[in-house]
Design a protein around this motif. Structure first.
Motif, PDB file in Angstrom:
ATOM      1  N   HIS A 226       0.761  -1.250   0.031  1.00 36.28           N
ATOM      2  CA  HIS A 226      -0.345   0.261  -0.022  1.00 36.28           C
ATOM      3  C   HIS A 226       0.929   1.497  -0.173  1.00 36.28           C
ATOM      4  N   PHE A 227       0.768   1.936  -0.681  1.00 35.40           N
ATOM      5  CA  PHE A 227       0.984   3.560  -0.652  1.00 35.40           C
ATOM      6  C   PHE A 227      -0.085   4.423  -0.043  1.00 35.40           C
ATOM      7  N   GLU A 228       0.371   4.330   0.611  1.00 34.90           N
ATOM      8  CA  GLU A 228      -1.284   5.606   1.231  1.00 34.90           C
ATOM      9  C   GLU A 228      -0.379   7.287   1.925  1.00 34.90           C
ATOM     10  N   ARG A 229      -1.401   7.846   2.880  1.00 32.68           N
ATOM     11  CA  ARG A 229      -0.489   9.552   3.078  1.00 32.68           C
ATOM     12  C   ARG A 229      -1.153   8.975   4.756  1.00 32.68           C
ATOM     13  N   ASP A 230      -0.031   9.561   5.484  1.00 37.26           N
ATOM     14  CA  ASP A 230      -0.763   9.918   6.757  1.00 37.26           C
ATOM     15  C   ASP A 230      -0.992  10.804   7.232  1.00 37.26           C
TER      16      ASP A 230
ATOM     17  N   LEU B  19       1.844  -6.273  -5.750  1.00 39.45           N
ATOM     18  CA  LEU B  19       1.488  -5.679  -5.622  1.00 39.45           C
ATOM     19  C   LEU B  19       0.770  -3.961  -5.207  1.00 39.45           C
ATOM     20  N   ALA B  20       0.905  -3.287  -6.404  1.00 31.69           N
ATOM     21  CA  ALA B  20       0.667  -1.587  -5.993  1.00 31.69           C
ATOM     22  C   ALA B  20      -0.803  -1.231  -5.634  1.00 31.69           C
ATOM     23  N   ILE B  21      -0.901  -0.845  -4.829  1.00 33.58           N
ATOM     24  CA  ILE B  21      -2.200  -0.730  -4.608  1.00 33.58           C
ATOM     25  C   ILE B  21      -2.512   0.716  -3.636  1.00 33.58           C
ATOM     26  N   SER B  22      -2.803   2.029  -4.412  1.00 33.36           N
ATOM     27  CA  SER B  22      -2.082   3.209  -3.756  1.00 33.36           C
ATOM     28  C   SER B  22      -3.547   4.339  -3.748  1.00 33.36           C
ATOM     29  N   ASP B  23      -3.330   4.846  -2.619  1.00 28.53           N
ATOM     30  CA  ASP B  23      -4.747   5.929  -1.856  1.00 28.53           C
ATOM     31  C   ASP B  23      -4.107   7.122  -2.699  1.00 28.53           C
ATOM     32  N   LEU B  24      -5.384   7.563  -3.866  1.00 28.40           N
ATOM     33  CA  LEU B  24      -5.560   8.645  -4.602  1.00 28.40           C
ATOM     34  C   LEU B  24      -5.999   9.741  -4.116  1.00 28.40           C
ATOM     35  N   SER B  25      -6.565   9.670  -2.709  1.00 27.77           N
ATOM     36  CA  SER B  25      -7.769  10.214  -2.384  1.00 27.77           C
ATOM     37  C   SER B  25      -7.263  12.173  -2.238  1.00 27.77           C
ATOM     38  N   GLU B  26      -5.959  12.334  -2.191  1.00 27.75           N
ATOM     39  CA  GLU B  26      -5.222  13.554  -2.412  1.00 27.75           C
ATOM     40  C   GLU B  26      -5.535  14.363  -4.122  1.00 27.75           C
ATOM     41  N   GLN B  27      -5.490  13.344  -5.417  1.00 25.32           N
ATOM     42  CA  GLN B  27      -5.433  14.186  -6.327  1.00 25.32           C
ATOM     43  C   GLN B  27      -7.140  13.949  -6.948  1.00 25.32           C
ATOM     44  N   MET B  28      -7.879  13.571  -5.846  1.00 29.74           N
ATOM     45  CA  MET B  28      -9.142  13.381  -6.426  1.00 29.74           C
ATOM     46  C   MET B  28     -10.269  14.679  -6.560  1.00 29.74           C
ATOM     47  N   ASN B  29     -11.224  14.436  -7.479  1.00 27.04           N
ATOM     48  CA  ASN B  29     -11.965  15.572  -7.659  1.00 27.04           C
ATOM     49  C   ASN B  29     -12.767  16.760  -6.292  1.00 27.04           C
ATOM     50  N   PRO B  30     -12.390  17.473  -6.166  1.00 25.92           N
ATOM     51  CA  PRO B  30     -12.725  18.512  -4.887  1.00 25.92           C
ATOM     52  C   PRO B  30     -14.279  17.890  -4.588  1.00 25.92           C
ATOM     53  N   PHE B  31     -15.435  17.535  -5.752  1.00 27.66           N
ATOM     54  CA  PHE B  31     -17.225  17.356  -5.354  1.00 27.66           C
ATOM     55  C   PHE B  31     -17.000  15.429  -4.655  1.00 27.66           C
ATOM     56  N   SER B  32     -15.657  14.979  -5.138  1.00 30.65           N
ATOM     57  CA  SER B  32     -16.313  13.539  -4.306  1.00 30.65           C
ATOM     58  C   SER B  32     -16.208  13.456  -2.441  1.00 30.65           C
TER      59      SER B  32
ATOM     60  N   GLN C  21     -14.453   7.096  -7.716  1.00 33.67           N
ATOM     61  CA  GLN C  21     -13.157   7.280  -6.591  1.00 33.67           C
ATOM     62  C   GLN C  21     -14.453   7.055  -5.212  1.00 33.67           C
ATOM     63  N   VAL C  22     -15.255   7.195  -4.643  1.00 35.32           N
ATOM     64  CA  VAL C  22     -15.685   7.310  -3.699  1.00 35.32           C
ATOM     65  C   VAL C  22     -16.941   6.569  -3.823  1.00 35.32           C
ATOM     66  N   GLY C  23     -16.790   5.280  -2.708  1.00 31.96           N
ATOM     67  CA  GLY C  23     -17.547   4.083  -2.519  1.00 31.96           C
ATOM     68  C   GLY C  23     -18.199   3.692  -1.569  1.00 31.96           C
ATOM     69  N   GLY C  24     -18.240   1.797  -1.694  1.00 38.59           N
ATOM     70  CA  GLY C  24     -18.138   1.124  -0.578  1.00 38.59           C
ATOM     71  C   GLY C  24     -19.727   0.265  -0.289  1.00 38.59           C
ATOM     72  N   TYR C  25     -19.469  -0.388   1.109  1.00 40.57           N
ATOM     73  CA  TYR C  25     -20.540  -1.466   1.724  1.00 40.57           C
ATOM     74  C   TYR C  25     -20.754  -0.966   2.246  1.00 40.57           C
ATOM     75  N   ILE C  26     -22.354  -1.240   1.878  1.00 43.72           N
ATOM     76  CA  ILE C  26     -23.849   0.093   2.697  1.00 43.72           C
ATOM     77  C   ILE C  26     -24.581  -1.250   3.476  1.00 43.72           C
ATOM     78  N   ARG C  27     -25.568  -1.519   4.358  1.00 41.79           N
ATOM     79  CA  ARG C  27     -26.672  -1.966   4.834  1.00 41.79           C
ATOM     80  C   ARG C  27     -27.553  -1.000   4.116  1.00 41.79           C
ATOM     81  N   SER C  28     -28.752  -2.123   3.023  1.00 43.87           N
ATOM     82  CA  SER C  28     -29.843  -1.388   2.687  1.00 43.87           C
ATOM     83  C   SER C  28     -31.406  -0.981   4.004  1.00 43.87           C
ATOM     84  N   ASP C  29     -30.670  -1.686   5.416  1.00 35.98           N
ATOM     85  CA  ASP C  29     -31.155  -2.242   5.876  1.00 35.98           C
ATOM     86  C   ASP C  29     -31.148  -1.705   7.038  1.00 35.98           C
ATOM     87  N   PRO C  30     -31.318  -0.939   7.753  1.00 38.63           N
ATOM     88  CA  PRO C  30     -29.684  -0.616   8.667  1.00 38.63           C
ATOM     89  C   PRO C  30     -30.353  -2.175  10.172  1.00 38.63           C
TER      90      PRO C  30
END
Length: 551
Positions: free
Chosen positions: A131-135, A148-161, A344-353
């Protein structure tokens, strides 16, 4: 057939095949032949992360399959791209790295894949990853030393994200700094298989270091036509290369890593599969294994497009001048919009709590765009964004069958989408989840209107019909040669050996007993890495027996 055999023949230099070839050649002595139908991955738009949109419909890099008309999707024949190039689909995918959730793998073990529980596979992920990630102070650091290189690119992502994450938090969903490894509900910035501004495919991670070894031979532009059997043992393959048909012998094993579509196709072309269906196509059944090609699973997703009243990526990439400036920036710095995948953004969600586990994966992209029936991407010049939801664990199952006995013919892909009430209900919940996300103040205050579907479409039944009319694959086919308890319910045992055939394994996403909750590239590479270790282990336990049985 050649007199001096390779020890192993690996069919397919994709996400799985590259990892298998690297592990098998590591000792410098084991002779491995890696055969790939496609050509070189040394192409600008493969290496550029945002080039995904360019390569999505490129027939030079892509099998460009279409599924059969799908009754659950209003009879539409959906485009199913699959990589036909060194690196396979890892050279043309969207690069999101998601391991999957713990229960995915515990379910594998329950289905007969002994030794594939979360407890078993988690260490394999950790060994693979770098992982290449930011402190918190913004300093870039490396964690892990895997290939396997896996990068945190969040600081380059569009501000809208950032608005998506604020909206998620307003809905009560937890935020993670490392979405790639979450084990429960969470949202965050997607991490990507990108390194220093370039795509980091399975070919980059595994094949590149292996190519320097004298015991690996790579043949590209070669179409494997069948596995050659001697009785109930695989002894080699027949392939066509530069207009010439060749046969080559494997002293120990043949390993199919051709993917969830082409691995079952190859087994069936070789006479391994449902006997009656093979006979009907003029193929002599050599081993009646009815589950070959059956059990197909995939993720089905729906996207909603919105017009924004503040800038998004459309303001840059939707205009020629913006694309030119982004291109110049990328060439000069390897940074900017072209250096970041579109998801750019996403994740896992419970559609019902009340649910015990997350049941949805979301994607939130700071750009509105679409693809046509041929797979071509079309960008909106005005600012907009996209919300997408996919049910994580469908239980509908389809199949992959031969269209004919001609290896050049595309197979029949029958997804059988929305075939169960469970999946239809999941589609309804996905729609409600998107609506919930869009209503969050962080998004509602910058939304001018919903573009697709039309704003006046609000009736639940009409929205489900819209799902049938527009939903599409997220390109995660699995399970067509799945592991299981035995030949009555599967194609492979827990060590990925084909039931009833010695010297033959299938190592790719087709081996999944069921589709994982998220993007399938990471678990495919993990599976290949573990399987290659099993192959080495099995060979060490019986190094002479396999060779003796071939002679």
């Amino acid at each position: 057939m050649n007199e001096t055999p390779f020890d192993y023949i690996v069919v397919g230099a994709g996400s799985a095949g590259c990892a298998v070839a690297e592990r098998l050649t590591r000792d410098g002595r084991t002779r491995v032949l890696l055969i790939e139908a496609g050509g070189s991955d040394k192409r600008f738009w493969i290496k550029v992360p945002l080039g995904y949109g360019v390569n999505f419909a490129n027939p030079r890099l892509n099998w460009s399959y279409h599924a059969e008309p799908d009754a659950g999707l209003n009879g539409r024949a959906i485009y199913w791209p699959r990589g036909r190039v060194i690196g396979g689909s890892s050279s043309i995918n969207a690069m999101a790295y998601m391991r999957g959730l713990p229960h995915d793998f515990d379910d594998w073990e329950s289905a007969g894949a002994r030794g594939w529980s979360w407890q078993d596979v988690r260490p394999a992920y950790e060994q693979l990853e770098r992982h290449f990630e930011r402190d918190t102070d913004g300093t870039l650091r490396q964690r892990g030393d895997g290939p396997l290189a896996i990068s945190d690119l969040s600081e380059q992502m569009n501000p809208f994200s950032e608005r998506f994450l604020t909206a998620a938090e307003q809905n009560g969903w937890a935020r993670s700094d490392n979405l790639s490894a979450v084990t429960d509900q969470a949202v965050g910035y997607y991490r990507s298989t990108v390194r220093r501004g370039f795509r980091w495919s399975s070919a980059d991670a595994f094949l590149a270091p292996a190519r320097g070894r004298g015991n690996l031979r790579v043949v590209s532009g070669a179409l494997v036509e069948k596995v050659i059997l001697q009785g109930r043992r695989a002894i080699g393959v027949r392939f066509r290369h530069k207009g010439r048909v060749q046969e080559v012998r494997a002293g120990r094993e043949v390993i199919l890593s051709a993917g969830a579509i082409n691995s079952p196709k190859l087994l069936q072309l070789s006479g391994i599969g449902p006997a009656a269906q093979l006979r009907a196509l003029g193929i002599v059944p050599l081993h009646d294994l009815r589950e070959v090609g059956r059990g197909l699973q995939d993720h089905l997703a729906i996207s909603y497009l919105y017009r924004s009243n503040v800038p998004t990526l459309n303001n840059i990439l939707g205009r020629m001048s913006g694309r030119m400036m982004a291109g110049l920036r990328y060439l000069a710095t390897r940074r900017g919009p072209l250096a970041v995948p579109i998801n750019q953004v996403g994740g896992y969600i419970r559609s019902d709590p009340a649910l015990a586990r997350p049941d949805m994966q979301i994607y939130c992209n700071p750009m509105s765009y679409g693809t046509d029936a041929a797979g071509r991407t079309h960008l909106d010049p005005a600012p907009g964004y996209l919300l997408c939801a996919q049910p994580c664990r469908p239980d509908s199952r389809g199949e992959v069958l031969l269209r004919s006995s001609d290896p050049e013919d595309a197979p029949l892909i029958r997804p059988n989408s929305l075939a169960t009430e469970h999946d239809r209900d999941a589609a309804r919940r996905a729609l409600r989840l998107i609506a919930q996300m869009a209503r969050a103040p962080a998004l509602a205050e910058v939304t001018r209107q919903r573009l697709t579907p039309a704003p006046d479409l609000t009736d639940p039944d009409a929205l489900l019909e819209d799902f049938r009319a527009r939903a599409s694959t997220v390109f995660h086919p699995t399970s067509t040669c799945r592991m299981g308890h035995g030949p009555q319910d599967s194609v492979l045992d827990h060590r990925l050996r084909v039931h009833g055939i010695a010297g033959l394994r299938v190592v790719d996403a087709s081996a999944f007993p069921s589709v994982t909750s998220g993007n399938t590239n990471a678990p495919t590479i993990m599976l290949a890495s573990r399987a290659a270790g099993m192959i080495v282990e099995d060979s060490a336990n019986a190094p002479d027996r396999a060779l003796a049985q071939v002679g």
